[in-house]
Design a protein around this motif. Structure first.
Motif, PDB file in Angstrom:
ATOM      1  N   GLU A   1       0.688  -1.364   0.017  1.00  0.00           N
ATOM      2  CA  GLU A   1      -0.226   0.095  -0.164  1.00  0.00           C
ATOM      3  C   GLU A   1       0.651   1.210   0.268  1.00  0.00           C
ATOM      4  N   HIS A   2       0.038   2.379  -1.029  1.00  0.00           N
ATOM      5  CA  HIS A   2       1.183   3.736  -1.180  1.00  0.00           C
ATOM      6  C   HIS A   2      -0.022   4.709  -1.066  1.00  0.00           C
ATOM      7  N   PRO A   3       0.391   5.677   0.274  1.00  0.00           N
ATOM      8  CA  PRO A   3      -0.790   6.842  -0.059  1.00  0.00           C
ATOM      9  C   PRO A   3      -0.716   7.056  -1.736  1.00  0.00           C
ATOM     10  N   LEU A   4       0.213   7.367  -2.638  1.00  0.00           N
ATOM     11  CA  LEU A   4      -0.647   8.570  -3.831  1.00  0.00           C
ATOM     12  C   LEU A   4      -1.024   6.958  -4.613  1.00  0.00           C
ATOM     13  N   ALA A   5      -0.846   5.628  -3.974  1.00  0.00           N
ATOM     14  CA  ALA A   5      -2.024   4.817  -5.649  1.00  0.00           C
ATOM     15  C   ALA A   5      -2.746   5.281  -5.998  1.00  0.00           C
ATOM     16  N   ASP A   6      -3.661   5.589  -5.179  1.00  0.00           N
ATOM     17  CA  ASP A   6      -4.779   6.047  -6.015  1.00  0.00           C
ATOM     18  C   ASP A   6      -4.802   7.596  -7.016  1.00  0.00           C
TER      19      ASP A   6
ATOM     20  N   TYR B   1       2.330  19.097 -11.895  1.00  0.00           N
ATOM     21  CA  TYR B   1       2.932  18.116 -13.482  1.00  0.00           C
ATOM     22  C   TYR B   1       4.038  17.567 -12.857  1.00  0.00           C
ATOM     23  N   ASP B   2       4.453  18.285 -11.738  1.00  0.00           N
ATOM     24  CA  ASP B   2       5.417  17.362 -10.830  1.00  0.00           C
ATOM     25  C   ASP B   2       5.528  17.887  -9.726  1.00  0.00           C
ATOM     26  N   ILE B   3       5.702  16.149  -9.066  1.00  0.00           N
ATOM     27  CA  ILE B   3       5.396  15.912  -7.155  1.00  0.00           C
ATOM     28  C   ILE B   3       6.714  15.896  -6.587  1.00  0.00           C
ATOM     29  N   ALA B   4       8.114  16.005  -7.387  1.00  0.00           N
ATOM     30  CA  ALA B   4       8.953  16.184  -6.547  1.00  0.00           C
ATOM     31  C   ALA B   4       9.463  17.077  -5.353  1.00  0.00           C
ATOM     32  N   PRO B   5       8.504  18.105  -5.572  1.00  0.00           N
ATOM     33  CA  PRO B   5       8.140  19.042  -4.065  1.00  0.00           C
ATOM     34  C   PRO B   5       8.289  18.860  -3.518  1.00  0.00           C
ATOM     35  N   LEU B   6       7.456  17.491  -3.083  1.00  0.00           N
ATOM     36  CA  LEU B   6       6.157  16.625  -2.358  1.00  0.00           C
ATOM     37  C   LEU B   6       7.627  16.135  -2.036  1.00  0.00           C
TER      38      LEU B   6
ATOM     39  N   SER C   1       8.519  18.286   1.316  1.00  0.00           N
ATOM     40  CA  SER C   1       7.523  18.754   2.808  1.00  0.00           C
ATOM     41  C   SER C   1       7.668  18.217   3.904  1.00  0.00           C
ATOM     42  N   TYR C   2       6.547  18.053   4.496  1.00  0.00           N
ATOM     43  CA  TYR C   2       6.365  17.362   5.644  1.00  0.00           C
ATOM     44  C   TYR C   2       5.697  15.962   5.610  1.00  0.00           C
ATOM     45  N   LEU C   3       4.765  15.641   4.458  1.00  0.00           N
ATOM     46  CA  LEU C   3       4.084  14.847   3.415  1.00  0.00           C
ATOM     47  C   LEU C   3       4.841  13.325   3.895  1.00  0.00           C
ATOM     48  N   GLN C   4       6.449  13.262   3.036  1.00  0.00           N
ATOM     49  CA  GLN C   4       7.853  12.647   2.770  1.00  0.00           C
ATOM     50  C   GLN C   4       7.791  11.716   3.649  1.00  0.00           C
ATOM     51  N   PRO C   5       7.520  11.420   4.903  1.00  0.00           N
ATOM     52  CA  PRO C   5       8.202  10.502   5.783  1.00  0.00           C
ATOM     53  C   PRO C   5       6.338   9.829   5.760  1.00  0.00           C
ATOM     54  N   MET C   6       5.209  10.353   5.203  1.00  0.00           N
ATOM     55  CA  MET C   6       4.117   9.382   4.908  1.00  0.00           C
ATOM     56  C   MET C   6       4.253   8.742   3.870  1.00  0.00           C
TER      57      MET C   6
ATOM     58  N   GLY D   1       6.601   8.280   0.855  1.00  0.00           N
ATOM     59  CA  GLY D   1       7.571   7.649   0.913  1.00  0.00           C
ATOM     60  C   GLY D   1       7.967   7.989  -0.620  1.00  0.00           C
ATOM     61  N   LEU D   2       8.104   9.433  -1.350  1.00  0.00           N
ATOM     62  CA  LEU D   2       8.497  10.221  -2.401  1.00  0.00           C
ATOM     63  C   LEU D   2       9.916   9.027  -2.867  1.00  0.00           C
TER      64      LEU D   2
END
Length: 159
Positions: free
Chosen positions: A6-11, A53-58, A61-66, A68-69
């Motif tokens: 499972e990955h939070p960005l899967a959907d 169009y580019d999710i790299a900045p995420l 962010s504080y979201l990275q630990p959740m 996992g990009l």
């Protein structure tokens, strides 16, 4: 806790992939003596407003630990990095009152689109914000609707 598959960005990733595939080719059905030959039907026009169009900045962010990009996820799920040749004319636009990141993202997608030999227009909407940038869809005389009408008429005449 998320399971190993499972990955939070899967959907989000699935929806983005579906949108990209629909933009590239609405219909990909066997057509010809071999399975490799397909009939491709492309949308007549695409108008993208204030997109990511580019999710790299995420990744920073504080979201990275959740979420996992990593480089692979970013490359596969950022529309700016997955552009292919396409017959669909594209207009990329954003509101001039939005953050500069929307301008950067739009410019990046525009450059990627052109680099593949595709047709694209890039234009800021002065004074528009993230919510008012789509207001042009409410008036047939707006630049957005006029571009769509002109593009669809051209594409109709070319068919």
């Amino acid at each position: 806790a998320l399971g190993p598959d499972e990955h939070p960005l899967a959907d989000f990733a699935t929806q983005a992939a579906q949108a990209r595939s629909q933009l590239r080719c609405i219909l990909d059905v066997p057509y010809g003596p071999t399975r490799e030959e397909t009939l491709d039907i492309f949308p007549a026009a695409a108008l993208l407003v204030s997109g990511v169009y580019d999710i790299a900045p995420l990744r920073y962010s504080y979201l990275q630990p959740m979420i996992g990009l990593d480089d692979g996820i970013i490359r596969c799920n950022s529309p700016a990095f997955t552009v292919r040749p396409c017959a669909t004319p594209l207009w990329v636009t954003w509101g001039g009152s939005e953050s500069s990141e929307f301008a950067r993202q739009s410019q990046l997608l525009h450059q990627s689109w052109l680099a593949q030999g595709n047709q694209a227009l890039l234009q800021e909407q002065p004074g528009a914000n993230h919510f008012s940038a789509i207001a042009g869809f409410t008036s047939a005389q707006s630049p957005i609707c006029r571009w769509l009408q002109h593009t669809l008429e051209q594409r109709g005449n070319a068919a």
